[in-house]
Design a protein around this motif. Structure first.
Motif, PDB file in Angstrom:
ATOM      1  N   VAL A 217       5.140   9.678  -9.514  1.00  0.00           N
ATOM      2  CA  VAL A 217       4.681   9.953 -10.886  1.00  0.00           C
ATOM      3  C   VAL A 217       4.150  11.364 -10.999  1.00  0.00           C
ATOM      4  O   VAL A 217       4.424  12.084 -11.973  1.00  0.00           O
ATOM      5  N   GLU A 218       3.397  11.806 -10.001  1.00  0.00           N
ATOM      6  CA  GLU A 218       2.880  13.174 -10.026  1.00  0.00           C
ATOM      7  C   GLU A 218       4.008  14.194  -9.951  1.00  0.00           C
ATOM      8  O   GLU A 218       3.977  15.227 -10.646  1.00  0.00           O
ATOM      9  N   GLN A 219       5.001  13.921  -9.104  1.00  0.00           N
ATOM     10  CA  GLN A 219       6.136  14.840  -9.031  1.00  0.00           C
ATOM     11  C   GLN A 219       6.902  14.889 -10.348  1.00  0.00           C
ATOM     12  O   GLN A 219       7.323  15.966 -10.792  1.00  0.00           O
ATOM     13  N   PHE A 220       7.064  13.743 -10.974  1.00  0.00           N
ATOM     14  CA  PHE A 220       7.755  13.718 -12.263  1.00  0.00           C
ATOM     15  C   PHE A 220       6.937  14.442 -13.331  1.00  0.00           C
ATOM     16  O   PHE A 220       7.489  15.167 -14.179  1.00  0.00           O
ATOM     17  N   ARG A 221       5.618  14.298 -13.266  1.00  0.00           N
ATOM     18  CA  ARG A 221       4.742  15.004 -14.218  1.00  0.00           C
ATOM     19  C   ARG A 221       4.850  16.512 -14.015  1.00  0.00           C
ATOM     20  O   ARG A 221       4.948  17.278 -14.990  1.00  0.00           O
ATOM     21  N   GLN A 222       4.858  16.927 -12.763  1.00  0.00           N
ATOM     22  CA  GLN A 222       4.966  18.364 -12.492  1.00  0.00           C
ATOM     23  C   GLN A 222       6.332  18.900 -12.898  1.00  0.00           C
ATOM     24  O   GLN A 222       6.462  20.042 -13.356  1.00  0.00           O
TER      25      GLN A 222
ATOM     26  N   ILE B 149      15.206   2.315  -6.947  1.00  0.00           N
ATOM     27  CA  ILE B 149      14.072   2.297  -6.011  1.00  0.00           C
ATOM     28  C   ILE B 149      14.175   3.449  -5.022  1.00  0.00           C
ATOM     29  O   ILE B 149      13.168   4.119  -4.703  1.00  0.00           O
ATOM     30  N   ALA B 150      15.383   3.714  -4.544  1.00  0.00           N
ATOM     31  CA  ALA B 150      15.557   4.851  -3.624  1.00  0.00           C
ATOM     32  C   ALA B 150      15.243   6.170  -4.308  1.00  0.00           C
ATOM     33  O   ALA B 150      14.655   7.076  -3.700  1.00  0.00           O
ATOM     34  N   LEU B 151      15.606   6.311  -5.588  1.00  0.00           N
ATOM     35  CA  LEU B 151      15.307   7.546  -6.314  1.00  0.00           C
ATOM     36  C   LEU B 151      13.814   7.740  -6.505  1.00  0.00           C
ATOM     37  O   LEU B 151      13.284   8.850  -6.360  1.00  0.00           O
ATOM     38  N   VAL B 152      13.097   6.657  -6.810  1.00  0.00           N
ATOM     39  CA  VAL B 152      11.662   6.772  -7.071  1.00  0.00           C
ATOM     40  C   VAL B 152      10.886   7.029  -5.796  1.00  0.00           C
ATOM     41  O   VAL B 152       9.987   7.878  -5.758  1.00  0.00           O
ATOM     42  N   TYR B 153      11.232   6.335  -4.715  1.00  0.00           N
ATOM     43  CA  TYR B 153      10.420   6.385  -3.505  1.00  0.00           C
ATOM     44  C   TYR B 153      10.919   7.360  -2.462  1.00  0.00           C
ATOM     45  O   TYR B 153      10.146   7.807  -1.621  1.00  0.00           O
TER      46      TYR B 153
ATOM     47  N   GLY C 201       0.816  -1.211   0.000  1.00  0.00           N
ATOM     48  CA  GLY C 201       0.000   0.000   0.000  1.00  0.00           C
ATOM     49  C   GLY C 201       0.847   1.258   0.000  1.00  0.00           C
ATOM     50  O   GLY C 201       0.621   2.181  -0.801  1.00  0.00           O
ATOM     51  N   SER C 202       1.827   1.325   0.897  1.00  0.00           N
ATOM     52  CA  SER C 202       2.677   2.520   0.951  1.00  0.00           C
ATOM     53  C   SER C 202       3.517   2.671  -0.309  1.00  0.00           C
ATOM     54  O   SER C 202       3.744   3.789  -0.785  1.00  0.00           O
ATOM     55  N   VAL C 203       3.961   1.527  -0.857  1.00  0.00           N
ATOM     56  CA  VAL C 203       4.747   1.593  -2.088  1.00  0.00           C
ATOM     57  C   VAL C 203       3.902   2.131  -3.238  1.00  0.00           C
ATOM     58  O   VAL C 203       4.352   2.956  -4.039  1.00  0.00           O
ATOM     59  N   ARG C 204       2.650   1.674  -3.306  1.00  0.00           N
ATOM     60  CA  ARG C 204       1.773   2.174  -4.368  1.00  0.00           C
ATOM     61  C   ARG C 204       1.513   3.660  -4.192  1.00  0.00           C
ATOM     62  O   ARG C 204       1.509   4.431  -5.168  1.00  0.00           O
ATOM     63  N   LEU C 205       1.307   4.114  -2.944  1.00  0.00           N
ATOM     64  CA  LEU C 205       1.084   5.534  -2.704  1.00  0.00           C
ATOM     65  C   LEU C 205       2.313   6.356  -3.079  1.00  0.00           C
ATOM     66  O   LEU C 205       2.204   7.407  -3.726  1.00  0.00           O
ATOM     67  N   ARG C 206       3.499   5.879  -2.700  1.00  0.00           N
ATOM     68  CA  ARG C 206       4.724   6.602  -3.055  1.00  0.00           C
ATOM     69  C   ARG C 206       4.958   6.590  -4.561  1.00  0.00           C
ATOM     70  O   ARG C 206       5.483   7.557  -5.119  1.00  0.00           O
TER      71      ARG C 206
END
Length: 396
Positions: free
Chosen positions: A132-137, A289-293, A122-127
């Motif tokens: 993705v939103e941060q990358f979009r922005q 993984i550390a960069l994404v999350y 759950g937390s991984v999906r939320l992060r």
């Protein structure tokens, strides 16, 4: 008859002598060229034989890969198995404990990885959504200055491409099912070969040596035993290196708050059995993984941890432990792993180094005719024993 007289016999012999003398005056083939030619055609024969062997291995890969996996696993579990035998355990009980213990360890590692993935899903999906939103922005506000419509159009094109490839994906499902069936059959075959090697490995090897001519059996037996000792040393050393890599990178990910630290450690442990390449690939996955999350800062620290562990492996563990066990230069290890991956994919990269170490030791053993020296040493030891007084021999 013609009016001209035939050529006298003496003039014919003179002409033949002149031709022979002129051919003798021609420069002969240089010795270096002759030697190079002799080496060349022998190397061509060896290359052709190796090509046939590689072709047969590829054709029989469903049998060869389980055999090699079983041999490598036997080398890994041999210290514990032989320890049980030396302490007086029955052979069948030592086999059961060794095999079940190995299966339990592997199952435990997989269970830990699946447990943490399920727990943090759950937390991984939320992060992931937040990343993705941060990358979009960032694409909108960053130097690219893309609009929201352009991003949506790109996503729509990607979805259309996936829909077009749906038929290919469905066709590949059958291939995946076939591959899973091959994997299951390979696991059963590997387990059967492992049981046979633990139960009667010595008998199997003696039967193998009897396939060779009688005069060659001492050399084959000594070379095979020397290669087996090298494979056992490689397996033990690589197990230690993989454990240190997994603990170092997995613990670093846990302390930095990177999710999925246990699966990362398990992947590092499994990937470390492919020297150099596996550690780099799994370390890069941990940094990603550390960069994404966790963001760029934590990813930078994760990169430092991965580089520190790999430097310890490259400059301390590999030269001291693996260098003495395998007796192959690190450059040769990298080239062998790359060549094995090109020929046989993941399996080729996995078995490249132990095969290279085995071939290296066997070649040196045969070139030095070490079995003759071993025979002389045994003969001299028997002679010394025979000269010892009987009462002294009884005391010893």
């Amino acid at each position: 008859m013609s009016g001209t007289d035939p050529e006298p016999r003496g003039s014919f012999l003179d002409a033949l002598k002149r031709r022979t003398v002129s051919s003798d005056l021609q420069p002969p083939v240089p010795p270096a060229l002759r030697q190079a030619t002799a080496y060349a055609w022998r190397l061509l024969v060896i290359a052709a034989a190796l090509a046939v062997v590689v072709f047969l291995v590829i054709q029989l890969k469903l049998l060869v890969i389980p055999l090699l996996v079983a041999i490598l696993v036997t080398a890994l579990v041999w210290p514990g198995f032989s320890l049980l035998i030396r302490h007086g355990w029955p052979r069948w009980l030592a086999i059961v404990v060794t095999v079940l213990g190995t299966i339990a360890i592997i199952t435990g590692l997989i269970w830990l990885a699946v447990w943490q993935i399920t727990r943090e899903f759950g937390s991984v999906r939320l992060r992931t959504t937040q990343a993705v939103e941060q990358f979009r922005q960032y694409l909108i506000d960053g130097p690219l200055h893309l609009s929201a419509r352009q991003i949506d159009d790109g996503l729509q094109q990607a979805g259309t491409f996936l829909q077009q490839q749906a038929e290919v994906l469905w066709t590949g499902a059958l291939a995946i099912g076939t591959t899973l069936g091959h994997v299951g059959a390979g696991l059963l075959l590997t387990l059967f070969i492992l049981l046979c090697l633990l139960a009667d490995g010595g008998g199997i090897w003696r039967w193998t040596t009897r396939l060779f001519p009688r005069v060659a059996r001492p050399a084959v037996d000594g070379a095979g035993r020397a290669g087996w000792r090298t494979v056992k040393s490689y397996a033990r050393t690589q197990l230690l290196v993989a454990t240190i890599d997994a603990i170092g990178i997995g613990l670093g990910a846990f302390l930095l708050g990177v999710p999925l630290s246990i699966p990362i450690g398990v992947l590092v442990f499994l990937g470390a059995f492919i020297p150099f390449v596996g550690a780099v690939a799994t370390g890069a996955l941990a940094v990603f993984i550390a960069l994404v999350y966790n963001g760029p800062l934590i990813a930078l620290f994760m990169l430092i941890v991965v580089l520190a562990v790999q430097q310890i492996e490259s400059h301390i563990l590999q030269p001291i432990l693996m260098g003495s066990a395998v007796k192959v230069h690190p450059l040769a290890v990298v080239l062998v792993v790359a060549g094995g991956a090109m020929v046989g994919g993941i399996a080729g990269a996995l078995f490249a180094v132990p095969l290279a170490a085995f071939v290296n030791v066997v070649s040196v053993y045969l070139s030095q005719k070490a079995w003759l020296h071993e025979g002389e040493a045994l003969a001299s030891r028997d002679l010394i024993w025979q000269t010892v007084p009987r009462d002294r021999a009884r005391r010893s």
